[in-house]
Each structure stands twice: as structure tokens, then as C-alpha cells.
Motif scaffolding. Sequence first.
Motif: not given
Length: 427
Positions: A268-275
Motif C-alpha cells: 500500500a505504501e509503495r502505490g499498489t492499488r488493490f491488495i
Amino acid sequence: GFMRFPVKAKRVIFLFMAGAPSQLELFDHKPKLKEIEGKPIPPSVIKGQRYAFIQPDAAVLGPCFPFSKHGESGAEISDRLPYLSKIADDLTFVKSMHTDHFNHAPAQLFMNTGSGIPGRASMGSWISYGIGSEADDLPGFVVLQNGVLSGGSAMWGSGFLPSEHQGVPFRKGPDPILHVSNPKGIDRRAQRHTLDLLSTLNQSSLGQFGDPEINARIEAYEMAYRMQARAPELMDFSQESQATLDLYGAKPGQSGYATNCLLARRLAERGTRFIQVYQGGWDAHNNVEGNIKNQAKAIDQASAALVQDLKQRGMLEDTLVIWGGEFGRTPMVEASAALNRSGGRDHHPQAFTMWMTGGGIKPGITLGQTDELGFHVTEDPVHVHDLQATILQLMGIDHTQLSFRFQGLDFRLTGVEQHHAVKKLMA
């Protein structure tokens, strides 16, 4: 366009409990079941219902654990979830979820893709297609899994959308992405030359055939190249403080749910949109008491830690966290000598509980109710498509407008019937 709403959530972390947790042992307290335990459920309640395994007139099974009220919100939570109980006021419970499917694979696909049939685009793919990624050197849609998943990889597939939007599963261990590390004797420079040549060849056949999948292939090679630098750093917890590791209960070098929750925050911190964090093992056809003891212990601390960690970093306000499975469990007991089952609960699509927090969700409320037996929804029903519409709206998207034309049909995540984002859940 489809961006019609203010953006409240920039990213989603979906903690998906595959196998369907028993809401009656965790969040939906029904003392009445204890009172009539061992008696058959009243016929009026079960008119016209179908079950996967049990007879409709099976005896009632009371809740296996005590519940108590927590926080200013007074949320009633089972004593199996001491960590989540401490953050009750951050959580929003939806006790009135219901779904169209009563077997695992279709119900899991339905929650993840909006359809019980494999081959449709998943939620993460729709969002990646609709609003793209904020990560340059990591995928925009990542899948972390632990345990058995009936729905399989169709749950994070891109369906008819271009394949660069499908979820990228990370494996356990230091090498999370298959085929990302270079073979011996190939350095970054040699690899760059190879990629440039491949790209030239791919570009020329793209010009010749115009197949969008060729573009997806070029993009995949490039993403893999960028990820080589980033993935080892992502998986390296050495810069996390001991306090953070203790908060999650994550041990360096261990895989599992706690590690996946911490990885979810790092993504999430590194910009991934959907985890997507998948945790299997909830299918309690036998011994629901033992199942909940083990499963709750596995997820309680790290789920609460993820919420607290995001909050202390100022990320919870634009990160939507969702927790839940594909359906609920029956108030009636499942027992079968033939199948060696006793003290279990069967599949229950009519009513189940999920919780959410962050990203534009109104905190500390409980939405919806079930009847005194926990059987039917009696107030504020929320269909799976309503939940999906709500997730899209919090991300700024009008679910009725985000569509994709394929084989002459316009497809949407939320299907063709009338479904609505749930206003009461939004801050």
C-alpha cells in the motif's frame, strides 16, 4: 466518464476469509440459539431453503463462545477476537450481507469478480483498468495467499480485460515473484538488450496484427524488469522496527497471514492499488468450535495490527480495508455419521457479517441485523453487488458507468440488476 464521485479511498486491502467464517461464533451474537439448542429449527423459518449438506430441519446449535460489548460503539464481539475488540470503534460491521451462491467456488468468484462463473474480470482488475496504478515498479494488483482457495486463480483473473490488469500472485519466501530473478550468467545489461530486442519484435508484430495482447506482453516484460529491483526490497523486513513486527506477530523468514498483512501495508505504501490477502481454512462443516479457535487465533492480532499500523501512519483515511468470506454459516448443526461430522455448521448464503474500515467508511457503526436465530436479514440488507458498488464509489467510480464491451455485451462488475452503493456506510 465513470469517475463521478469524490475519491475517498486510493487503495483497497481485502482480507478475504475463504471457506466462510461463522458469523455466529464471531460477530452476530444470538443468545436465543442457546435457549433452543438441540431443538429443530421452526419450519416457518426454513420454508423453501436449500442446503449444501444438512437437512433443513436439523437441530439448532448455540454460539460456542461468549460475546461482550466493546468501545463506545458497543459492538458485540466474540471473546475469540481480543485484538479486534480493542479497536472496535475503528471498525464498521455489516451484519446483513447476503449472496446468490451457496457453494464455495461460485460464491468466492461472485465476491471477487461479481459473477459465479469463472472467466470474468475481478474487482482488482476492474480498478486497475479503470484508474490505473500508482506503483511504478510493482504491480497495481497483488495477491497474497495462505491456505486452500476453492475459487482458484479465476478470482484474480482479468477475464475479458487486457491481461496486464490481472492480479499478480506473490509466492512465499525471498523470491516472491516467479521467473523474476535472472538465471546465472545474465546480468541487468544483457537482460536490457534482450528486452529491447524483444520489444522491437513485439512492436513490429503489434503493427502487423494489432493484437492488444502483444502490448500486454511488452508491458509484462518491462514490469518484471522493474520488479527485480523492487521485489527483494519489498520482502525485506529488516527496516521494520521490532515494535511493528511485534504488533503484527510477524517473524522474519516466516510466511503466513501475519506476514501477508505486513506485506499488504508495505505494498500500500509503495502505490499498489488493490491488495488481496486470501486466508483459507474457514469451512467448518465439522467442529465449528475448534475451527473458530484456530482460525480466529490466526487472524485476530494481524488484522487489528494492520488497521492500527495504517492509522498511525496516516494511511487509513485513504486505504479501504475489508474483512470477510463468501457466505455465512447456518444456525443449525451439521452432523453426519457417514461423513464423520459433528458440531459443524453448513453454508448459509442468506446472512453473514463482514467488517470494513478506513477509506471513506463511517467508523464505529453496525449496519443491518438478522432475526433472533441469525437466519434471515431483517434490516438494511446488503447484497454482494451493493458491497462492490460501495467499494467502487469510495474510489470515485460510478459502478453503473464502469463497463467493458466484450462479444457484443456491456459487462459490469455489479451485473445488470439494480444494485446500489450503501450510503449509510459512507462518512
